[in-house]
Scaffold this motif. Structure first.
Motif, PDB file in Angstrom:
ATOM      1  N   PHE A  94       0.827  -1.206   0.000  1.00 32.98           N
ATOM      2  CA  PHE A  94       0.000   0.000   0.000  1.00 32.98           C
ATOM      3  C   PHE A  94       0.865   1.262   0.000  1.00 32.98           C
ATOM      4  CE2 PHE A  94      -2.855  -3.254   1.561  1.00 32.98           C
ATOM      5  CZ  PHE A  94      -3.995  -2.980   0.819  1.00 32.98           C
ATOM      6  N   ASP A  95       0.414   2.224  -0.791  1.00 34.21           N
ATOM      7  CA  ASP A  95       1.134   3.493  -0.912  1.00 34.21           C
ATOM      8  C   ASP A  95       0.218   4.629  -0.498  1.00 34.21           C
ATOM      9  OD1 ASP A  95       3.444   2.292  -2.306  1.00 34.21           O
ATOM     10  OD2 ASP A  95       1.939   1.899  -3.868  1.00 34.21           O
ATOM     11  N   ARG A  96       0.851   5.736  -0.093  1.00 33.35           N
ATOM     12  CA  ARG A  96       0.075   6.934   0.200  1.00 33.35           C
ATOM     13  C   ARG A  96       0.047   7.830  -1.029  1.00 33.35           C
ATOM     14  NH1 ARG A  96       1.764   8.983   6.272  1.00 33.35           N
ATOM     15  NH2 ARG A  96       1.004   7.107   7.364  1.00 33.35           N
ATOM     16  N   LYS A  97      -1.159   8.249  -1.409  1.00 32.67           N
ATOM     17  CA  LYS A  97      -1.334   9.189  -2.515  1.00 32.67           C
ATOM     18  C   LYS A  97      -1.748  10.503  -1.854  1.00 32.67           C
ATOM     19  CE  LYS A  97      -4.123   9.638  -6.730  1.00 32.67           C
ATOM     20  NZ  LYS A  97      -5.231   9.054  -7.520  1.00 32.67           N
ATOM     21  N   ASN A  98      -0.855  11.459  -1.852  1.00 29.83           N
ATOM     22  CA  ASN A  98      -1.078  12.666  -1.054  1.00 29.83           C
ATOM     23  C   ASN A  98      -1.830  13.747  -1.807  1.00 29.83           C
ATOM     24  OD1 ASN A  98       0.747  12.152   1.446  1.00 29.83           O
ATOM     25  ND2 ASN A  98       1.960  11.534  -0.338  1.00 29.83           N
ATOM     26  N   TYR A  99      -2.922  14.185  -1.237  1.00 28.67           N
ATOM     27  CA  TYR A  99      -3.584  15.386  -1.747  1.00 28.67           C
ATOM     28  C   TYR A  99      -4.510  15.916  -0.672  1.00 28.67           C
ATOM     29  CZ  TYR A  99      -7.429  12.185  -3.216  1.00 28.67           C
ATOM     30  OH  TYR A  99      -8.418  11.248  -3.269  1.00 28.67           O
ATOM     31  N   PHE A 100      -4.825  17.187  -0.753  1.00 33.16           N
ATOM     32  CA  PHE A 100      -5.703  17.778   0.247  1.00 33.16           C
ATOM     33  C   PHE A 100      -7.122  17.873  -0.278  1.00 33.16           C
ATOM     34  CE2 PHE A 100      -8.166  21.254   1.888  1.00 33.16           C
ATOM     35  CZ  PHE A 100      -8.184  20.931   3.228  1.00 33.16           C
ATOM     36  N   TYR A 101      -8.059  17.449   0.538  1.00 30.63           N
ATOM     37  CA  TYR A 101      -9.461  17.596   0.214  1.00 30.63           C
ATOM     38  C   TYR A 101     -10.217  17.612   1.531  1.00 30.63           C
ATOM     39  CZ  TYR A 101     -12.070  17.796  -4.102  1.00 30.63           C
ATOM     40  OH  TYR A 101     -12.758  18.249  -5.188  1.00 30.63           O
ATOM     41  N   PRO A 102     -11.246  18.469   1.678  1.00 31.39           N
ATOM     42  CA  PRO A 102     -11.943  18.534   2.966  1.00 31.39           C
ATOM     43  C   PRO A 102     -12.558  17.195   3.384  1.00 31.39           C
ATOM     44  CG  PRO A 102     -12.603  20.341   1.545  1.00 31.39           C
ATOM     45  CD  PRO A 102     -11.745  19.444   0.712  1.00 31.39           C
ATOM     46  N   ASP A 103     -12.891  16.343   2.384  1.00 31.52           N
ATOM     47  CA  ASP A 103     -13.519  15.074   2.752  1.00 31.52           C
ATOM     48  C   ASP A 103     -12.487  13.943   2.866  1.00 31.52           C
ATOM     49  OD1 ASP A 103     -12.950  14.482   0.117  1.00 31.52           O
ATOM     50  OD2 ASP A 103     -14.993  14.845  -0.575  1.00 31.52           O
ATOM     51  N   LEU A 104     -11.224  14.309   2.967  1.00 33.91           N
ATOM     52  CA  LEU A 104     -10.149  13.313   3.114  1.00 33.91           C
ATOM     53  C   LEU A 104      -9.319  13.698   4.339  1.00 33.91           C
ATOM     54  CD1 LEU A 104      -8.837  10.879   1.467  1.00 33.91           C
ATOM     55  CD2 LEU A 104      -7.223  12.578   0.623  1.00 33.91           C
ATOM     56  N   PRO A 105      -9.777  13.325   5.538  1.00 37.38           N
ATOM     57  CA  PRO A 105      -9.137  13.824   6.758  1.00 37.38           C
ATOM     58  C   PRO A 105      -7.664  13.445   6.881  1.00 37.38           C
ATOM     59  CG  PRO A 105     -11.048  12.435   7.284  1.00 37.38           C
ATOM     60  CD  PRO A 105     -10.955  12.489   5.804  1.00 37.38           C
ATOM     61  N   GLN A 106      -7.258  12.289   6.328  1.00 36.42           N
ATOM     62  CA  GLN A 106      -5.854  11.881   6.457  1.00 36.42           C
ATOM     63  C   GLN A 106      -4.909  12.825   5.711  1.00 36.42           C
ATOM     64  OE1 GLN A 106      -6.206   6.986   6.645  1.00 36.42           O
ATOM     65  NE2 GLN A 106      -6.238   7.989   4.682  1.00 36.42           N
ATOM     66  N   GLY A 107      -5.443  13.460   4.642  1.00 41.19           N
ATOM     67  CA  GLY A 107      -4.570  14.247   3.772  1.00 41.19           C
ATOM     68  C   GLY A 107      -3.893  13.368   2.731  1.00 41.19           C
ATOM     69  N   TYR A 108      -4.234  12.091   2.748  1.00 40.57           N
ATOM     70  CA  TYR A 108      -3.743  11.168   1.706  1.00 40.57           C
ATOM     71  C   TYR A 108      -4.729  10.014   1.616  1.00 40.57           C
ATOM     72  CZ  TYR A 108      -2.039   8.676   5.842  1.00 40.57           C
ATOM     73  OH  TYR A 108      -1.964   8.051   7.058  1.00 40.57           O
ATOM     74  N   GLN A 109      -4.670   9.370   0.463  1.00 39.66           N
ATOM     75  CA  GLN A 109      -5.497   8.184   0.259  1.00 39.66           C
ATOM     76  C   GLN A 109      -4.566   6.991   0.255  1.00 39.66           C
ATOM     77  OE1 GLN A 109      -6.832   7.930  -3.810  1.00 39.66           O
ATOM     78  NE2 GLN A 109      -8.617   6.675  -3.325  1.00 39.66           N
ATOM     79  N   ILE A 110      -4.925   5.920   0.958  1.00 43.26           N
ATOM     80  CA  ILE A 110      -4.098   4.709   0.889  1.00 43.26           C
ATOM     81  C   ILE A 110      -4.540   3.920  -0.340  1.00 43.26           C
ATOM     82  CG2 ILE A 110      -3.275   2.646   2.061  1.00 43.26           C
ATOM     83  CD1 ILE A 110      -4.016   3.930   4.721  1.00 43.26           C
ATOM     84  N   SER A 111      -3.578   3.656  -1.227  1.00 44.79           N
ATOM     85  CA  SER A 111      -3.868   3.007  -2.500  1.00 44.79           C
ATOM     86  C   SER A 111      -2.727   2.042  -2.817  1.00 44.79           C
ATOM     87  CB  SER A 111      -4.007   4.105  -3.566  1.00 44.79           C
ATOM     88  OG  SER A 111      -4.328   3.541  -4.813  1.00 44.79           O
ATOM     89  N   GLN A 112      -2.721   1.482  -4.006  1.00 43.74           N
ATOM     90  CA  GLN A 112      -1.624   0.583  -4.399  1.00 43.74           C
ATOM     91  C   GLN A 112      -1.107   0.990  -5.772  1.00 43.74           C
ATOM     92  OE1 GLN A 112      -3.662  -3.368  -4.169  1.00 43.74           O
ATOM     93  NE2 GLN A 112      -2.279  -3.724  -2.442  1.00 43.74           N
ATOM     94  N   LEU A 113      -0.052   1.784  -5.806  1.00 44.14           N
ATOM     95  CA  LEU A 113       0.474   2.206  -7.107  1.00 44.14           C
ATOM     96  C   LEU A 113       1.510   1.225  -7.639  1.00 44.14           C
ATOM     97  CD1 LEU A 113       0.658   4.359  -9.376  1.00 44.14           C
ATOM     98  CD2 LEU A 113       2.577   5.340  -8.105  1.00 44.14           C
ATOM     99  N   TYR A 114       2.518   0.948  -6.841  1.00 42.50           N
ATOM    100  CA  TYR A 114       3.665   0.197  -7.358  1.00 42.50           C
ATOM    101  C   TYR A 114       3.431  -1.310  -7.390  1.00 42.50           C
ATOM    102  CZ  TYR A 114       5.790   4.729  -6.533  1.00 42.50           C
ATOM    103  OH  TYR A 114       6.057   6.062  -6.553  1.00 42.50           O
ATOM    104  N   HIS A 115       2.697  -1.827  -6.416  1.00 40.00           N
ATOM    105  CA  HIS A 115       2.479  -3.277  -6.352  1.00 40.00           C
ATOM    106  C   HIS A 115       1.001  -3.583  -6.107  1.00 40.00           C
ATOM    107  CE1 HIS A 115       6.819  -3.860  -6.231  1.00 40.00           C
ATOM    108  NE2 HIS A 115       6.875  -2.946  -5.261  1.00 40.00           N
ATOM    109  N   PRO A 116       0.193  -3.582  -7.169  1.00 35.21           N
ATOM    110  CA  PRO A 116      -1.236  -3.869  -7.006  1.00 35.21           C
ATOM    111  C   PRO A 116      -1.458  -5.347  -6.678  1.00 35.21           C
ATOM    112  CG  PRO A 116      -0.699  -3.721  -9.335  1.00 35.21           C
ATOM    113  CD  PRO A 116       0.560  -3.359  -8.579  1.00 35.21           C
ATOM    114  N   ILE A 117      -2.595  -5.632  -6.061  1.00 38.29           N
ATOM    115  CA  ILE A 117      -2.866  -7.022  -5.682  1.00 38.29           C
ATOM    116  C   ILE A 117      -3.209  -7.898  -6.887  1.00 38.29           C
ATOM    117  CG2 ILE A 117      -5.279  -6.482  -5.081  1.00 38.29           C
ATOM    118  CD1 ILE A 117      -4.664  -8.668  -2.766  1.00 38.29           C
ATOM    119  N   VAL A 118      -3.743  -7.302  -7.941  1.00 40.35           N
ATOM    120  CA  VAL A 118      -4.114  -8.067  -9.137  1.00 40.35           C
ATOM    121  C   VAL A 118      -3.423  -7.463 -10.361  1.00 40.35           C
ATOM    122  CG1 VAL A 118      -6.000  -8.869 -10.622  1.00 40.35           C
ATOM    123  CG2 VAL A 118      -6.366  -8.674  -8.149  1.00 40.35           C
TER     124      VAL A 118
END
Ligand code: ADP
Ligand code: MG
Length: 502
Positions: A94-118
Motif C-alpha cells: 500500500f502506498d500513500r497518494k497525497n492530496y488535500f481535500y476537505p472530505d479526506l481527513p488523512q490528507g492522503y489516500q491509501i492506495s496501491q500504485l507500485y504493487h497492485p494485488i491483481v
C-alpha cells in the motif's frame, strides 16, 4: 464442448470535416467492495446511514490511529481478479497518494500504485450474438474511498459526511482496448455482471457503488493497429479523462461529445491537452476540471503504517475453488444444454438469480419452452410491476407445473396464459386449479364433433358460403372455440371442421 468463439466488432469511425477518425477508450472502474466493514477499520459501510455515524477514529484520522487491513476485503479483490482471469500477486503493498481535500481527513489516500494485488487479466465484452471484443485488464488495486462534501444544505456553509471515508474500493484499470461508446457501456455492464455473479460488488450505480473514469482519445485509421503491434502509446492520440460517470447512457453521450470536441481541435490544426474533464448531462458537453496530474504530483510513497501484503497460493486456490460459474460459461452451457439461442441464453444469464430460476424450471423439461415462458411471460409480468426475480410470486415449481400441463396436452397455450395469471395473482397448484376450474383442454373428439355439428346445423347460410370458399372454415373454428370456452384442442377442431365441411 462449450463454444466461446466470436468475431470482433468493427471500431466506431467518426467522419470529420477533413477525414475519418477512430475512437480509443480505456476505463478505470471504481467498484465498492461488498463488505460490511471498511478497508482499514471496523466501521460499518451501510449506505444511507445518519451522516458521520459510521466513522471510526481511523477513518477520522485521529492522531496515532493505525490502519488494520480487512482480510475479507482482500479476499474479495482476489476473487474479483480470478473472475477476470487475472494474475494474482502474492506480494502487494500500500502506498500513500497525497492530496488535500476537505472530505479526506488523512490528507492522503491509501492506495496501491507500485504493487497492485491483481495484475493482467481480460474480459470478453459481448456486442451481440457471436460478436465480442476482448478487453485487456491492466491491473486491479485496492484503495480507500473518500468522504462526501455537501454544498447544497446551507447557502453559506459546506458540510462533510465521512461515512464513506475509508470504504474499500477496487480500481479496475483496462487497457485502451475499447473502440466505441456502445462498447464502453457494454464493458461496464459486463464488469458489473461479473462482479455481481462473484458477489464482490453489488454494482448499484445510482448509489455510486460502481463508477467509471472514462479516458478518450482519437486517432487516424490504422494507428491503433500500430499500437497493438508495438504497445507504443506514441501511435495513439492524447487522451482526456472524464471523471466519475455512473450511468451507461451518460458514458456513451460523454464519449461521443468528447470525441467530436477532440476531432474539431485536431482538424483545426490544434493539439488536445491532456486533462481531467467533467460531463454535464444537461448541456450534453464535457468541460475542463483540472489539468492532468501525474503520479509524481501526488508524492506517492509506501505507507509506513502498513506492512507489505503477503498472501499464500493455497489461500488463493481456496478462493478459486469457490468461484461460481461465470456469465460467459453459463451462457454457452445454456445454448448447448437447453438448445437456446445465444440471445435467449444471454437474457437468462444477465443475473445469476435469473439463470438459477430458469434452470430450476427447465430441469427435466423442454428447455426452449421453459425459456419462452420465463422470458416472455414471467419477466414481462415482473417488469410490469418493477419486480425482480427474487420477488416473483410464481415459484419455479409452479411455472414448471404449468409447462407440464401444456406438454401433456391438458391445456392449450392460450389457457396456459390465463392459468399463469391466476397463479401469479392468487397462487396455488396449477394442476389443481385446472381441475377445479374445469380448464382442461377438450381432446375428446366426440365432444368436439358434437360442438361442430351444432354450429353447422345452426348456420346453414354460412355453411353454403364456406363450401364455395374454404377460407371461411376459420369462422367455424372460432365459433366452436367460443362454444367450448377456448378449451377445445385447436388442432382437433380444425381437422373436424375441415372434414365436416367436406
Ligand atoms: P492515470 O492513473 O494517470 O489516469 P493510467 O496510465 O493508469 O493513468 O491510465 C488510465 C487509463 O487511460 C487506462 O485505462 C488506460 O487504458 C487509458 N489510456 C491510456 N492511454 C490512452 C489513450 N491514448 N486513449 C485512451 N485511453 C488511454
Ligand atoms: Mg486516471
Amino acid at each position: 464442448m462449450l463454444d466461446l468463439s466470436y468475431t470482433a466488432p468493427e471500431p466506431k469511425v467518426i467522419a470529420g470535416a477533413k477525414h475519418d477518425w477512430e475512437l480509443v477508450i480505456g476505463l478505470e472502474i471504481h467498484a465498492q467492495v461488498a463488505s460490511k466493514a471498511k478497508l482499514f477499520s471496523g466501521a460499518s459501510t451501510q449506505f444511507g446511514a445518519e451522516p458521520n455515524s459510521n466513522v471510526s477514529f481511523v477513518d477520522a484520522a485521529m492522531p496515532g490511529m493505525l490502519p488494520v487491513i480487512n482480510e475479507f476485503c482482500v479476499a474479495q479483490a482476489v476473487r474479483t481478479g480470478l473472475g477476470l482471469k487475472a494474475q494474482i500477486n502474492l506480494m502487494s503493498a500500500f502506498d500513500r497518494k497525497n492530496y488535500f481535500y476537505p472530505d479526506l481527513p488523512q490528507g492522503y489516500q491509501i492506495s496501491q500504485l507500485y504493487h497492485p494485488i491483481v495484475g493482467e487479466g481480460e474480459v470478453l465484452v459481448n456486442m451481440g450474438p457471436g460478436v465480442a471484443r476482448k478487453v485487456r485488464i491492466e491491473r486491479i488495486h485496492l484503495e480507500q474511498d473518500a468522504g462526501k462534501s455537501i454544498h447544497d444544505m446551507d447557502p453559506n456553509m459546506s458540510f462533510v459526511d465521512l461515512n464513506r471515508t475509508g470504504v474499500a474500493l477496487m480500481e479496475i484499470v483496462s487497457r485502451p482496448d475499447i473502440r466505441g461508446p456502445e462498447e464502453a457501456a457494454a464493458y461496464v455492464a459486463k464488469i458489473r455482471q461479473i462482479l455481481r455473479y462473484l458477489g464482490t460488488c453489488d454494482g448499484n450505480m445510482q448509489n455510486g457503488n460502481l463508477r467509471a473514469d472514462v479516458n478518450v482519445s482519437v486517432c487516424r485509421p490504422g494507428d491503433y493497429e500500430k499500437y497493438q503491434e508495438t504497445q507504443d502509446f506514441g501511435h495513439l492520440g492524447t487522451r482526456c479523462e472524464i471523471k466519475n460517470m455512473n450511468s451507461m447512457r451518460f458514458i456513451q453521450q460523454a464519449i461521443e461529445h468528447e470525441a467530436r470536441r477532440q476531432i474539431a481541435i485536431l482538424e483545426d490544426g490544434g493539439a488536445v491537452v491532456q486533462e481531467t474533464r467533467l460531463y454535464d448531462p444537461d448541456k450534453g458537453e464535457t468541460r475542463s476540471m483540472r489539468s492532468k496530474e501525474e503520479a509524481h504530483d501526488y508524492r506517492y510513497f509506501p505507507d509506513p503504517d502498513l506492512l507489505p501484503l503477503e498472501i499464500e497460493q493455497a489461500w488463493v486456490d481456496d478462493i478459486a475453488a469457490g468461484l461460481p460459474e461465470l456469465p460467459d460459461e453459463k451462457r454457452a452451457r445454456f445454448v448447448l444444454e437447453f438448445g437456446l439461442t445465444e440471445y435467449d441464453a444471454s437474457v437468462l444469464t444477465a443475473e445469476a438469480e435469473n439463470a438459477a430460476y430458469f434452470e430450476a424450471v427447465a430441469e427435466g423439461r423442454d428447455g426452449k419452452l421453459a425459456a419462452n415462458w420465463v422470458i416472455n411471460e414471467l419477466f414481462g409480468r415482473l417488469k410490469k410491476e418493477e419486480h425482480d426475480i427474487t420477488e416473483s410470486p410464481v415459484s419455479p415449481a409452479q411455472l414448471g407445473g404449468i409447462l407440464d400441463l401444456i406438454s401433456k396436452g391438458d391445456i392449450s397455450g392460450k389457457i396456459a396464459k390465463d392459468l399463469f395469471e391466476i397463479v401469479y395473482t392468487t397462487g396455488g397448484d396449477p394442476a389443481q386449479i385446472v381441475e377445479e376450474r374445469g380448464m382442461k383442454q377438450v381432446t375428446d373428439t366426440g365432444a368436439i364433433e358434437a360442438a361442430v355439428d351444432k354450429v353447422i346445423a345452426d348456420n346453414p347460410a354460412q355453411v353454403e358460403k364456406a363450401r364455395q370458399n374454404p377460407k371461411l372454415a376459420g369462422w367455424f373454428v372460432g365459433q366452436v372455440m367460443k362454444a367450448t370456452g377456448g378449451k377445445a384442442n385447436p388442432k382437433a377442431v380444425n381437422e373436424i371442421v375441415a372434414k365436416k365441411l367436406g
